[in-house]
Design a protein around this motif. Structure first.
Motif, PDB file in Angstrom:
ATOM      1  N   GLY B 147       0.809  -1.207   0.000  1.00  0.00           N
ATOM      2  CA  GLY B 147       0.000   0.000   0.000  1.00  0.00           C
ATOM      3  C   GLY B 147       0.844   1.258   0.000  1.00  0.00           C
ATOM      4  O   GLY B 147       0.591   2.163   0.792  1.00  0.00           O
ATOM      5  N   PHE B 148       1.846   1.285  -0.915  1.00  0.00           N
ATOM      6  CA  PHE B 148       2.701   2.462  -1.111  1.00  0.00           C
ATOM      7  C   PHE B 148       3.605   2.719   0.097  1.00  0.00           C
ATOM      8  O   PHE B 148       4.134   3.808   0.295  1.00  0.00           O
ATOM      9  N   ARG B 149       3.770   1.701   0.936  1.00  0.00           N
ATOM     10  CA  ARG B 149       4.599   1.914   2.120  1.00  0.00           C
ATOM     11  C   ARG B 149       6.068   1.592   1.846  1.00  0.00           C
ATOM     12  O   ARG B 149       6.946   2.041   2.553  1.00  0.00           O
ATOM     13  N   GLU B 150       6.305   0.752   0.809  1.00  0.00           N
ATOM     14  CA  GLU B 150       7.697   0.351   0.552  1.00  0.00           C
ATOM     15  C   GLU B 150       8.043   0.516  -0.918  1.00  0.00           C
ATOM     16  O   GLU B 150       7.264   0.137  -1.792  1.00  0.00           O
ATOM     17  N   PHE B 151       9.213   1.049  -1.199  1.00  0.00           N
ATOM     18  CA  PHE B 151       9.735   1.114  -2.564  1.00  0.00           C
ATOM     19  C   PHE B 151      10.587  -0.127  -2.814  1.00  0.00           C
ATOM     20  O   PHE B 151      11.281  -0.593  -1.919  1.00  0.00           O
ATOM     21  N   THR B 152      10.491  -0.649  -4.025  1.00  0.00           N
ATOM     22  CA  THR B 152      11.184  -1.911  -4.291  1.00  0.00           C
ATOM     23  C   THR B 152      12.436  -1.746  -5.142  1.00  0.00           C
ATOM     24  O   THR B 152      13.236  -2.672  -5.235  1.00  0.00           O
TER      25      THR B 152
END
Lengths: 203, 257
Positions: B147-152
Motif C-alpha cells: 500500500g505504497f509503504r515500501e519502494f522496491t
C-alpha cells in the motif's frame, strides 16, 4: 438432482452457487455412481487440458463422462466443453474425450488482441432449443478455442477468428463461456438447462 | 466483439467499503455485499475487492466476505490483499472468487505466480502493481508494495514482463500518483505496460469522469478500467460511463437485464 462433475479442474463453487440461485440443488461429486444417478450432469472446468485429462483418468471418470454425455441432459462449461472434442493443441498436443468431432486451437497472436481472451463477448446463435440467442453477451476466459463444426450452435469472434461459443448434439449442450458468471443472461441459460425435459421424462 | 470492461473496485477495511486518497484518509462507504449486488445489477462487468489493511497488518483475507459476495452476485470478481501463500489463494478460490490479485506477495516471492498459475490456471492469477513515478527506473516508474509503504527499486515495465512470463493472466496497473485524485488514469505507464505484455491490462487509479475511462482505453490501450470513488459517491453511474464509451466507439456491454 444435478451432478457437477468434480475432477479437480478449477472452481466449482460458482457453478453450484448459480444453480442454488435458481433454487435448484446441485451436488459436486466425483462418484461415478452419483453421476449416473443424476438427472442432469454439469461438466465444468478451467485450467489446462492436459492436467484435466490426467485427472479424469486417474479419478476413473473418463468412461462415465463419455456415457452421460450421450444419455443425459449434459452441460459442458469452458474447459468442460473443450475436453469433449478430439484433440487440443495445448501443452504440445493432448488427446481429449472425443465425444464431439473437432479440435481445439490456440488463438493466433494479433496486435491489440491479448491472450487469454478475458471478458464479455457477443455471440451469434442458432440453437434449435433456444438456450442461447444472437446478441447475447457472455463472460469468456480462454486462450484456446474449439473450431466451428456441424455441432456449433453459437459463434463468437476474437483475434480474427470465429470460434465455437456453444455446441449441441441432442441433449448435450456445451459452451466456451461461463453462464454461471454471465449475470442474468447466464442464469437464463442455466434455467433452460434445468427446465429441459430429461430423457427419462420423454415418451 | 470482446467488450472493454468497467470494473468497480471496493476497498474493504474491517468489513466495510472505504475510499481514500493515495491510500490515506479513508471514509466509510457501505456494506461490501450490498454494494456488490448494486453494481452487478447496474452494469458492472466484473468487480474487484481489496482487503486493504490485510497486507499491512499481516493477517489473512476475510474469507467470510468473499463467500458472501460469491453467493450474492453472478458476475466474476477478483480478490486481493493479504494473500500470503498458495493455500490462501486456494481458500479464496474455493470461497467462490474467480481471480486472486497478488501484489506484495509476488514481489517478495515471484515464483508464487507460476505456482498459482499451475495450480488454478493462469486466468485466476492477477498481478496487482502500484507503480509510482521514479527517476531511478528506466521506464520512469518504480513498483511499490504494501500500500505504497515500501519502494522496491523494481522497474514497473520490467516487472510486468517478468510476471507475464511467470504466468499471470492479467495485470492491474494502479498508479499511486493518480490514486483517488480524480485527475485521470496514469496513461503513460498503462500504455507502456499494455504494449509490453501479451496479457490483458487493467487501468486503475484516478478515474474522475467517464472521459477518463475513454482515455484509458484509447490512449492507455487498456482492456479494462477500474472505477471507485466516482461511483461510490454517486457522482456517476456505470450506465453513464458506458454511454460515453459507447459514443466514443469503444465496445462495451450495454444490456444486463
Amino acid at each position: 438432482m444435478i451432478a457437477i462433475v468434480d475432477y479437480k479442474a478449477g472452481n466449482l463453487t460458482s457453478v453450484k452457487l448459480a444453480f442454488e440461485a435458481l433454487d435448484c440443488p446441485a451436488l459436486i461429486t466425483s462418484s461415478s455412481d452419483a453421476i449416473r444417478a443424476a438427472e442432469r450432469v454439469v461438466f465444468p472446468g478451467v485450467g489446462a487440458a492436459k492436467s484435466a485429462m490426467e485427472n479424469l483418468r486417474s479419478m476413473g471418470l473418463t468412461e462415465v463422462v463419455r456415457e452421460v454425455a450421450e444419455t443425459k441432459p449434459f452441460l459442458g462449461i469452458c474447459l468442460g466443453m473443450q475436453i469433449l472434442f478430439e484433440h487440443s493443441e495445448e501443452d504440445g498436443g493432448v488427446d481429449l474425450l472425443g465425444v464431439l468431432r473437432g479440435k481445439v486451437i490456440r488463438f493466433p497472436d494479433v496486435p491489440g488482441c491479448k491472450v487469454p481472451e478475458i471478458g464479455w463477448n457477443e455471440i451469434a446463435a442458432n440453437d434449435p432449443r433456444g438456450f442461447v440467442r444472437t446478441h447475447d453477451e457472455y463472460y469468456f476466459v480462454h486462450s484456446y478455442y474449439a473450431e466451428v463444426t456441424p455441432c456449433t450452435v453459437a459463434t463468437a469472434g476474437y483475434a480474427g477468428v470465429d470460434f465455437s461459443a456453444a455446441v449441441r448434439r441432442g441433449d448435450l449442450f456445451a459452451c466456451q463461456f461461463h453462464p454461471e458468471k454471465s449475470g442474468k443472461t447466464g442464469l437464463r441459460l442455466l434455467r433452460s438447462f434445468i427446465n429441459e425435459p430429461s430423457s427419462e421424462g420423454r415418451p | 466483439m470482446l467488450k472493454k470492461r468497467v470494473i468497480p473496485c471496493l476497498d474493504v477495511r474491517q468489513g466495510r467499503v472505504t475510499k481514500g486518497v493515495r491510500f490515506k484518509n479513508n471514509i466509510d462507504l457501505g456494506d461490501p455485499v450490498e454494494m456488490a449486488v448494486c453494481y452487478s445489477d447496474n452494469g458492472a462487468d466484473e468487480l474487484v475487492f481489496y482487503d486493504i489493511t490485510a497486507s499491512a497488518e499481516r493477517r489473512p483475507i476475510d474469507i467470510g466476505m468473499v463467500a458472501a459476495v460469491a453467493r450474492a452476485i453472478r458476475i466474476p470478481f477478483a480478490v486481493g490483499g493479504g494473500i500470503a501463500s498458495l493455500e490462501d489463494m486456494e481458500r479464496v478460490i474455493l470461497a467462490g472468487a474467480e481471480k486472486i490479485s497478488v501484489n506484495s506477495l509476488a514481489v517478495r516471492n515471484p515464483q508464487i505466480i507460476a505456482e498459482g498459475a499451475a495450480a488454478f490456471g493462469r486466468q485466476c492469477v492477477v498481478l496487482g502493481m502500484d507503480p509510482v513515478k521514479s527517476a531511478r527506473c528506466p521506464s520512469g516508474y518504480e513498483v511499490t508494495t504494501r500500500g505504497f509503504r515500501e519502494f522496491t527499486g523494481m522497474d514497473a515495465v520490467e516487472w510486468a514482463k517478468r510476471a507475464a512470463g511467470l504466468g499471470v493472466g492479467e495485470i492491474v496497473v494502479n498508479s499511486v500518483d493518480a490514486d483517488g485524485t480524480r485527475t485521470g488514469f496514469e496513461l503513460e505507464i498503462t500504455r507502456k505496460i499494455a504494449d509490453a505484455v501479451g496479457v490483458p491490462v487493467v487501468a486503475s487509479g484516478g478515474a474522475g469522469c467517464p472521459e477518463h475511462l475513454r482515455d484509458a482505453f484509447l490512449e492507455g490501450r487498456a482492456d479494462a478500467a477500474i472505477v471507485a470513488g466516482i461511483l461510490h459517491t454517486g457522482d456517476y453511474t456505470i450506465p453513464q460511463i458506458k454511454s460515453v464509451l459507447d459514443a466514443a466507439g469503444i465496445p462495451v456491454r450495454l444490456r444486463w437485464d
